[in-house]
Design a protein around this motif. Structure first.
Motif, PDB file in Angstrom:
ATOM      1  N   THR A  87      -0.277   9.342   9.879  1.00  0.00           N
ATOM      2  CA  THR A  87      -1.885   8.534  10.823  1.00  0.00           C
ATOM      3  C   THR A  87      -2.264   7.768  10.535  1.00  0.00           C
ATOM      4  N   LEU A  88      -2.670   7.416   9.031  1.00  0.00           N
ATOM      5  CA  LEU A  88      -3.763   6.785   8.861  1.00  0.00           C
ATOM      6  C   LEU A  88      -2.173   5.374   8.655  1.00  0.00           C
ATOM      7  N   ALA A  89      -1.255   5.762   7.453  1.00  0.00           N
ATOM      8  CA  ALA A  89      -0.839   4.876   7.550  1.00  0.00           C
ATOM      9  C   ALA A  89      -0.275   4.079   8.742  1.00  0.00           C
ATOM     10  N   LYS A  90      -0.254   4.707   9.668  1.00  0.00           N
ATOM     11  CA  LYS A  90       0.593   3.439  10.930  1.00  0.00           C
ATOM     12  C   LYS A  90      -1.077   2.836  11.636  1.00  0.00           C
ATOM     13  N   GLU A  91      -2.365   3.604  11.337  1.00  0.00           N
ATOM     14  CA  GLU A  91      -3.383   2.791  11.601  1.00  0.00           C
ATOM     15  C   GLU A  91      -4.048   1.641  10.998  1.00  0.00           C
ATOM     16  N   ILE A  96       0.729  -0.956  -0.156  1.00  0.00           N
ATOM     17  CA  ILE A  96      -0.272  -0.089   0.188  1.00  0.00           C
ATOM     18  C   ILE A  96       0.876   1.487  -0.117  1.00  0.00           C
ATOM     19  N   MET A  97       0.773   2.198  -0.980  1.00  0.00           N
ATOM     20  CA  MET A  97       1.224   3.894  -0.670  1.00  0.00           C
ATOM     21  C   MET A  97       0.567   4.425  -0.687  1.00  0.00           C
ATOM     22  N   MET A 123      10.700  -2.339  -1.332  1.00  0.00           N
ATOM     23  CA  MET A 123       9.286  -3.742  -1.968  1.00  0.00           C
ATOM     24  C   MET A 123       9.620  -4.427  -2.848  1.00  0.00           C
ATOM     25  N   LYS A 124      10.732  -5.177  -2.060  1.00  0.00           N
ATOM     26  CA  LYS A 124      11.203  -6.478  -2.658  1.00  0.00           C
ATOM     27  C   LYS A 124      10.744  -7.686  -1.516  1.00  0.00           C
ATOM     28  N   LYS A 125       9.854  -6.924  -0.267  1.00  0.00           N
ATOM     29  CA  LYS A 125       9.140  -7.814   0.898  1.00  0.00           C
ATOM     30  C   LYS A 125       7.809  -7.460   0.106  1.00  0.00           C
ATOM     31  N   GLU A 126       6.753  -8.664   0.829  1.00  0.00           N
ATOM     32  CA  GLU A 126       5.555  -9.281   0.072  1.00  0.00           C
ATOM     33  C   GLU A 126       4.531  -8.120   1.083  1.00  0.00           C
ATOM     34  N   GLU A 127       4.998  -7.488   1.445  1.00  0.00           N
ATOM     35  CA  GLU A 127       3.824  -6.320   2.322  1.00  0.00           C
ATOM     36  C   GLU A 127       4.646  -5.259   2.825  1.00  0.00           C
ATOM     37  N   TRP A 128       3.789  -4.300   2.860  1.00  0.00           N
ATOM     38  CA  TRP A 128       4.807  -2.855   3.050  1.00  0.00           C
ATOM     39  C   TRP A 128       3.129  -2.349   2.485  1.00  0.00           C
ATOM     40  N   GLU A 172       4.585   1.081  -9.514  1.00  0.00           N
ATOM     41  CA  GLU A 172       4.426  -0.435 -10.176  1.00  0.00           C
ATOM     42  C   GLU A 172       4.247  -1.492  -9.262  1.00  0.00           C
ATOM     43  N   ARG A 173       4.525  -1.006  -8.264  1.00  0.00           N
ATOM     44  CA  ARG A 173       4.824  -2.202  -7.518  1.00  0.00           C
ATOM     45  C   ARG A 173       3.688  -2.243  -5.710  1.00  0.00           C
ATOM     46  N   ALA A 174       3.048  -1.480  -5.951  1.00  0.00           N
ATOM     47  CA  ALA A 174       1.966  -1.600  -5.061  1.00  0.00           C
ATOM     48  C   ALA A 174       0.828  -2.110  -5.759  1.00  0.00           C
ATOM     49  N   ASP A 175      -0.084  -2.857  -4.784  1.00  0.00           N
ATOM     50  CA  ASP A 175      -1.255  -3.235  -4.998  1.00  0.00           C
ATOM     51  C   ASP A 175      -2.284  -2.325  -5.023  1.00  0.00           C
ATOM     52  N   THR A 176      -2.565  -0.744  -3.958  1.00  0.00           N
ATOM     53  CA  THR A 176      -3.109  -0.313  -3.262  1.00  0.00           C
ATOM     54  C   THR A 176      -2.584   0.750  -3.356  1.00  0.00           C
ATOM     55  N   VAL A 177      -3.555   2.643  -4.270  1.00  0.00           N
ATOM     56  CA  VAL A 177      -2.878   3.506  -3.979  1.00  0.00           C
ATOM     57  C   VAL A 177      -4.375   3.880  -3.206  1.00  0.00           C
ATOM     58  N   ILE A 178      -4.136   5.290  -2.323  1.00  0.00           N
ATOM     59  CA  ILE A 178      -4.271   5.793  -0.829  1.00  0.00           C
ATOM     60  C   ILE A 178      -3.986   7.076  -1.264  1.00  0.00           C
TER      61      ILE A 178
END
Length: 164
Positions: free
Chosen positions: A16-20, A4-5, A57-62, A77-83
């Motif tokens: 704050t949103l990222a932390k939550e 997620i980016m 970004m090589k990690k499976e989750e971030w 390119e690597r994200a599956d979700t953009v907020i």
């Protein structure tokens, strides 16, 4: 949602949103500001900053919060979700003043060590011009990534839809 980016103007509440989200989803959060800014507000060397992001970004989750347009394509390119927190200019200006008061003389949780909160004219003007100058380019860039799950929130209350 595993990669997620979160992007948007300063003062929108990206960190704050990222932390939550990180707490709710059990995903490690990376705040680009805390990676980029070294003690005393010294910027990280560009190539080192790029390589650091590539390793994350090589990690499976971030979850990565921050704009940094020079490296945004790598994340897109690597994200599956953009907020995209696409809030009003007044809301974001309020956010930067509020956090300046809240963290006066302290370093925020999303900043690098040795970078106490500050608010300068240049940053305030960047926030003031974000919706006019930066947001249209961001929206255009996001159109190239139709396959991504994309959320564009124009009010903080809309974020609650992520938690349903």
């Amino acid at each position: 949602m595993k990669r997620i980016m979160i992007i948007g103007s300063g003062g929108a509440g990206k960190s704050t949103l990222a932390k939550e989200l990180g707490e709710r989803l059990g995903i490690k959060v990376y705040h680009l500001d805390s990676l980029f800014w070294q003690p005393g507000w010294v910027p990280m060397e560009r190539n080192k900053f790029i390589e650091l992001q590539k390793e994350i970004m090589k990690k499976e989750e971030w979850i990565i919060d921050g704009n940094y347009s020079g490296t945004m394509e790598l994340r897109l390119e690597r994200a599956d979700t953009v907020i995209f927190l696409h809030y009003s200019t007044i809301r974001c200006l309020y956010g930067i003043v509020k956090r300046r008061l809240e963290y006066h003389g302290k370093t925020r949780f999303d900043m690098g060590a040795g970078c106490p909160e500050r608010l300068d004219w240049e940053f305030a003007m960047w926030v003031a011009g974000f919706n006019r100058m930066k947001a249209p380019k961001l929206l255009q860039k996001l159109q190239k990534y139709e396959e991504k799950k994309t959320f564009i929130f124009t009010r903080p209350s809309m974020v609650k839809t992520l938690f349903r």
